[in-house]
Every structure is written in C-alpha cells, then in structure tokens.
Design a protein around this motif. Structure first.
Motif, PDB file in Angstrom:
ATOM      1  N   GLU A  62       4.685  -3.497  -7.140  1.00  0.00           N
ATOM      2  CA  GLU A  62       3.352  -3.037  -6.749  1.00  0.00           C
ATOM      3  C   GLU A  62       3.340  -2.245  -5.447  1.00  0.00           C
ATOM      4  O   GLU A  62       2.332  -2.218  -4.745  1.00  0.00           O
ATOM      5  CB  GLU A  62       2.396  -4.226  -6.697  1.00  0.00           C
ATOM      6  N   GLY A  63       4.474  -1.613  -5.132  1.00  0.00           N
ATOM      7  CA  GLY A  63       4.488  -0.727  -3.963  1.00  0.00           C
ATOM      8  C   GLY A  63       5.377  -1.160  -2.823  1.00  0.00           C
ATOM      9  O   GLY A  63       5.176  -0.724  -1.693  1.00  0.00           O
ATOM     10  N   VAL A  64       6.364  -1.974  -3.079  1.00  0.00           N
ATOM     11  CA  VAL A  64       7.276  -2.433  -2.023  1.00  0.00           C
ATOM     12  C   VAL A  64       8.039  -1.254  -1.418  1.00  0.00           C
ATOM     13  O   VAL A  64       8.154  -1.138  -0.201  1.00  0.00           O
ATOM     14  CB  VAL A  64       8.266  -3.490  -2.556  1.00  0.00           C
ATOM     15  N   ALA A  65       8.560  -0.366  -2.257  1.00  0.00           N
ATOM     16  CA  ALA A  65       9.305   0.782  -1.744  1.00  0.00           C
ATOM     17  C   ALA A  65       8.401   1.668  -0.885  1.00  0.00           C
ATOM     18  O   ALA A  65       8.811   2.148   0.173  1.00  0.00           O
ATOM     19  CB  ALA A  65       9.922   1.588  -2.882  1.00  0.00           C
ATOM     20  N   ARG A  66       7.185   1.875  -1.315  1.00  0.00           N
ATOM     21  CA  ARG A  66       6.240   2.686  -0.540  1.00  0.00           C
ATOM     22  C   ARG A  66       6.000   2.052   0.821  1.00  0.00           C
ATOM     23  O   ARG A  66       6.003   2.739   1.845  1.00  0.00           O
ATOM     24  CB  ARG A  66       4.933   2.835  -1.316  1.00  0.00           C
ATOM     25  N   ASP A  67       5.800   0.734   0.859  1.00  0.00           N
ATOM     26  CA  ASP A  67       5.589   0.027   2.120  1.00  0.00           C
ATOM     27  C   ASP A  67       6.743   0.297   3.077  1.00  0.00           C
ATOM     28  O   ASP A  67       6.539   0.687   4.227  1.00  0.00           O
ATOM     29  CB  ASP A  67       5.435  -1.480   1.856  1.00  0.00           C
ATOM     30  N   ILE A  68       7.950   0.121   2.608  1.00  0.00           N
ATOM     31  CA  ILE A  68       9.132   0.250   3.459  1.00  0.00           C
ATOM     32  C   ILE A  68       9.388   1.709   3.832  1.00  0.00           C
ATOM     33  O   ILE A  68       9.553   2.050   5.013  1.00  0.00           O
ATOM     34  CB  ILE A  68      10.357  -0.348   2.735  1.00  0.00           C
ATOM     35  N   LEU A  69       9.422   2.578   2.838  1.00  0.00           N
ATOM     36  CA  LEU A  69       9.794   3.974   3.085  1.00  0.00           C
ATOM     37  C   LEU A  69       8.749   4.714   3.913  1.00  0.00           C
ATOM     38  O   LEU A  69       9.094   5.555   4.743  1.00  0.00           O
ATOM     39  CB  LEU A  69      10.060   4.688   1.764  1.00  0.00           C
ATOM     40  N   GLU A  70       7.495   4.411   3.718  1.00  0.00           N
ATOM     41  CA  GLU A  70       6.462   5.048   4.533  1.00  0.00           C
ATOM     42  C   GLU A  70       6.650   4.671   5.998  1.00  0.00           C
ATOM     43  O   GLU A  70       6.554   5.522   6.889  1.00  0.00           O
ATOM     44  CB  GLU A  70       5.068   4.655   4.053  1.00  0.00           C
ATOM     45  N   GLN A  71       6.947   3.413   6.271  1.00  0.00           N
ATOM     46  CA  GLN A  71       7.185   2.990   7.659  1.00  0.00           C
ATOM     47  C   GLN A  71       8.399   3.704   8.257  1.00  0.00           C
ATOM     48  O   GLN A  71       8.369   4.143   9.417  1.00  0.00           O
ATOM     49  CB  GLN A  71       7.388   1.476   7.731  1.00  0.00           C
ATOM     50  N   VAL A  72       9.454   3.829   7.471  1.00  0.00           N
ATOM     51  CA  VAL A  72      10.671   4.492   7.951  1.00  0.00           C
ATOM     52  C   VAL A  72      10.396   5.964   8.232  1.00  0.00           C
ATOM     53  O   VAL A  72      10.735   6.479   9.304  1.00  0.00           O
ATOM     54  CB  VAL A  72      11.831   4.332   6.937  1.00  0.00           C
ATOM     55  N   LEU A  73       9.786   6.661   7.269  1.00  0.00           N
ATOM     56  CA  LEU A  73       9.533   8.085   7.446  1.00  0.00           C
ATOM     57  C   LEU A  73       8.555   8.347   8.591  1.00  0.00           C
ATOM     58  O   LEU A  73       8.705   9.337   9.324  1.00  0.00           O
ATOM     59  CB  LEU A  73       9.042   8.709   6.142  1.00  0.00           C
ATOM     60  N   LYS A  74       7.586   7.487   8.784  1.00  0.00           N
ATOM     61  CA  LYS A  74       6.662   7.631   9.925  1.00  0.00           C
ATOM     62  C   LYS A  74       7.428   7.452  11.235  1.00  0.00           C
ATOM     63  O   LYS A  74       7.242   8.232  12.174  1.00  0.00           O
ATOM     64  CB  LYS A  74       5.513   6.632   9.828  1.00  0.00           C
ATOM     65  N   ALA A  75       8.271   6.431  11.309  1.00  0.00           N
ATOM     66  CA  ALA A  75       9.048   6.184  12.524  1.00  0.00           C
ATOM     67  C   ALA A  75       9.970   7.357  12.835  1.00  0.00           C
ATOM     68  O   ALA A  75      10.209   7.674  14.005  1.00  0.00           O
ATOM     69  CB  ALA A  75       9.869   4.899  12.374  1.00  0.00           C
ATOM     70  N   GLN A  76      10.462   8.017  11.799  1.00  0.00           N
ATOM     71  CA  GLN A  76      11.362   9.151  11.981  1.00  0.00           C
ATOM     72  C   GLN A  76      10.615  10.475  12.123  1.00  0.00           C
ATOM     73  O   GLN A  76      11.225  11.534  12.228  1.00  0.00           O
ATOM     74  CB  GLN A  76      12.361   9.212  10.820  1.00  0.00           C
ATOM     75  N   GLY A  77       9.283  10.420  12.129  1.00  0.00           N
ATOM     76  CA  GLY A  77       8.468  11.617  12.314  1.00  0.00           C
ATOM     77  C   GLY A  77       8.496  12.569  11.129  1.00  0.00           C
ATOM     78  O   GLY A  77       8.278  13.767  11.285  1.00  0.00           O
ATOM     79  N   LYS A  78       8.714  12.040   9.925  1.00  0.00           N
ATOM     80  CA  LYS A  78       8.845  12.885   8.735  1.00  0.00           C
ATOM     81  C   LYS A  78       7.715  12.714   7.727  1.00  0.00           C
ATOM     82  O   LYS A  78       7.622  13.491   6.783  1.00  0.00           O
ATOM     83  CB  LYS A  78      10.170  12.574   8.025  1.00  0.00           C
ATOM     84  N   TRP A  79       6.867  11.708   7.877  1.00  0.00           N
ATOM     85  CA  TRP A  79       5.835  11.413   6.880  1.00  0.00           C
ATOM     86  C   TRP A  79       4.724  12.461   6.936  1.00  0.00           C
ATOM     87  O   TRP A  79       4.101  12.663   7.980  1.00  0.00           O
ATOM     88  CB  TRP A  79       5.277  10.016   7.108  1.00  0.00           C
TER      89      TRP A  79
END
Length: 174
Positions: free
Chosen positions: A148-165
């Motif tokens: 139900e969106g586990v990958a989105r939860d994790i990857l969105e946080q990573v990409l935001k932290a890396q300034g890519k989202w």
C-alpha cells in the motif's frame, strides 16, 4: 523532514522484496495456480522516478513469474532477482554488478527470508505489518502496510533528502 533517523543523502540504492512489501501478503491465484499480485501505483511512480534520476533500484524476491518482469522492467528496474531462496548471494551479486557497497544500500523486507540481507545493508526498513523478527532489526518501520505504498514512503524521503524529488518537468510524467 524525513521520518527516517539516518542521513539519507549517502544512500545510492534501494532493494525491495515483493510479496508483503511491493504487494500484499495475500496473493490470489489464477485457475492454473499462478499468483496474481497487485502492486501500488504510487510505488510504481516512485520506482520509475528513481530510475530516471539515477538512483539504483533492485528487487530480490522468492517469487517467480513473468508478471514480475512485466510490471517492474518498464519502470526502469534493471536488477531483478527472482526465485531467490537465499537472498544474500543476490545482494552480493547486486553489489558486484553495480559497484555499490552494502552500507550504501537500503533494503525493505517483511519476513524471515529477508533477515540476512537486512543485517548486511546500511538501512534496513520494513512495512508496519512485517514479522516481529523483522521489526526487531529494522532501522525504520514504515507506517504503511505492505502493498500500500511502502516503496513510495521510503523513496520519497530519500529523494527529498537528496534534493531530487519533483525537481524537473520530467517528474510530472511516467
């Protein structure tokens, strides 16, 4: 601000299990006995964005079937390990092929077969409905259940932290 208590800027890759993580724990079967998995569209979007942005994504699963490749290859996932009875050799192969060290990898699993890989990587994560043994060693337990969106939860946080989202017009398309 990330909910994950680690420096997410250092991670170069994420690897996911399928059943119980990218799909629900319950898998329906067709009349021929083949599994019919459902996957979350927002997970798919986040996985595709990672591929576009050069953040490496892989899958290590005990599952098998053409539908896995048909779902994840078009999203840009090049590292698919199916029928993985022992997932640790798959992690080592992934590291050898990509040149990414285990400490620079995020792994998301939900059950006992995931434990050896979770112990090897820099960030072990799991869905909220993971097995108790998995939750015990996870660095981050997503508030989201598997499928139900586990990958989105994790990857969105990573990409935001890396300034890519959502930093280019490409983010608005698949």
């Amino acid at each position: 601000m990330s909910k994950i208590a680690q420096d997410l800027t250092r991670f170069k890759a994420a690897i996911f299990d399928i059943d119980g993580v990218l799909s629900h724990q319950t898998v329906n079967m067709d009349p021929a006995g083949r599994p019919i998995r459902t996957t979350n569209v927002r997970d798919g979007y986040a996985l595709a964005q990672c591929a576009k942005l050069g953040f490496t994504v892989g899958i290590i699963t005990g599952g098998k079937g053409d539908q896995i490749e048909l779902r994840f290859e078009p999203l840009g996932i090049k590292h698919l390990y199916l029928w993985a009875n022992d997932k640790l050799p798959c992690l080592r192969d992934f590291c050898a092929k990509t040149g990414i060290a285990p400490e620079d990898i995020i792994y998301c699993g939900d059950d006992i077969p995931d434990l050896p890989v979770m112990r090897e990587v820099g960030l072990a994560v799991c869905p909220s409905d993971a097995a108790p043994e998995v939750k015990e060693i996870a660095h981050y337990i997503s508030p989201v259940i598997g499928g139900e969106g586990v990958a989105r939860d994790i990857l969105e946080q990573v990409l935001k932290a890396q300034g890519k989202w959502i930093k280019s017009s490409e983010a608005y398309g698949w």
